[in-house]
Each structure stands twice: as structure tokens, then as C-alpha cells.
Scaffold this motif. Structure first.
Motif: not given
Length: 172
Positions: A35-37, A43-44, A142-143, A149-150
């Protein structure tokens, strides 16, 4: 009397497991979809939260912050392969925090913190714990954004919801 830093950490552990539970309901690929985030994948983001939680645990248990940062840094880069692995890792770390809380009644004790990014200052254990909670809340946000976004809904994991949850197991 409520020990607020401990309660806030209990919230943090609950919120981590809550968002992991939501991710577990989704296709396993959601963990590694780019994703663009703030992070390239969910996972990161989870690895980052885990590494920072670990670093602060090491500081709370007596390791100097520069050494704790170096010790936890590989965890930030270690992307786990499944939600279950993250849930287990976070669960074990929450147990370690719980053991530490049980052995430290005075969370208002002040220690000298040598932060390699900000300098030296006197810092209370309670401040460190609240930082861990705040940091986790920020990145769970953020998650949640990444999930949207997904194309997936997130789940509520606010502190106000935690107030109404049945306590399952105390970590203090």
C-alpha cells in the motif's frame, strides 16, 4: 486504586490483539499486500510496533536505550509470515511486561534515559509505558487506514471500548 500506566498497557495489549483478530478474519494476503502509506505493508507496521515495544521493554528492564535500540532494530526489519505469528509474539511480550509490572510497584520512579535521538533526561517508568501505548495507538491507526486502502473495514480498538470489555486476563 487503579494503576493507570498498567491499565493503559493492558489496553495496548488488548488493542493489538483486537486489530490482529480483525486481520485474521481477512485473506492471509492482506498482511503482505503493498500500500502507499507510512509502511509498505501491514506486516511492516506490525513489526515496527513490536520492535519499539521490545526496545522500551529492554529499557524498562535496565538496558541503556542505545543498546536496546540496537538489540530491537532487527525486529523492525523482520517481517513475520502470518497473523498468528504476530499474535504470539505480541502475546509473549505482553506477558513479559506483566511480569515486569508485578515486580515494579513504583512506576513513578525516575531514571536517567539516554535517548540517542533526543538526549539525556530524567524519565519516569510511567512515562515510558504511556509512550509505548501512545506509539502503538498511532500505528494501529496507520494499520486501520491501510486496511481501508486495501478495501477492508478495520475494527474499533479505542480505549473507550476497552472500558466495556470483559477482562479476560490481567497482565499486572
Amino acid at each position: 486504586m487503579t494503576n493507570h500506566p498498567v491499565e493503559m498497557y493492558q489496553y495496548h495489549a488488548w488493542a493489538n490483539q483486537t486489530i490482529l483478530g480483525r486481520i485474521k478474519e481477512l485473506p492471509s494476503s492482506v498482511l503482505s499486500q503493498e500500500v502507499n502509506s507510512s509502511f509498505p505493508t501491514i506486516a511492516h507496521a506490525l513489526s515496527h510496533i513490536y520492535s519499539v515495544d521490545t526496545m522500551w521493554y529492554l529499557v524498562l528492564t535496565g538496558m541503556e536505550m542505545p543498546e536496546a535500540f540496537q538489540a530491537a532494530k532487527p525486529l523492525n526489519e523482520n517481517v513475520l509470515g502470518s497473523v498468528e505469528e504476530y499474535a504470539n509474539a505480541f502475546g509473549k511480550l505482553a506477558e513479559q511486561y506483566g511480569q515486569w509490572f508485578r515486580s515494579h510497584a513504583d512506576l513513578e520512579q525516575s531514571v536517567l534515559l539516554n535517548n540517542p535521538f533526543a538526549g539525556v533526561r530524567q524519565t519516569r517508568f510511567s512515562e515510558m509505558v504511556l509512550h509505548v501505548v501512545n506509539h502503538g495507538t498511532y500505528h494501529r491507526g496507520n494499520i486501520s487506514t491501510m486496511l481501508r486502502q486495501l478495501g477492508h473495514a478495520s475494527t474499533m480498538n479505542d480505549y473507550a471500548l476497552f472500558w466495556y470489555m470483559e477482562p479476560t486476563a490481567s497482565i499486572s
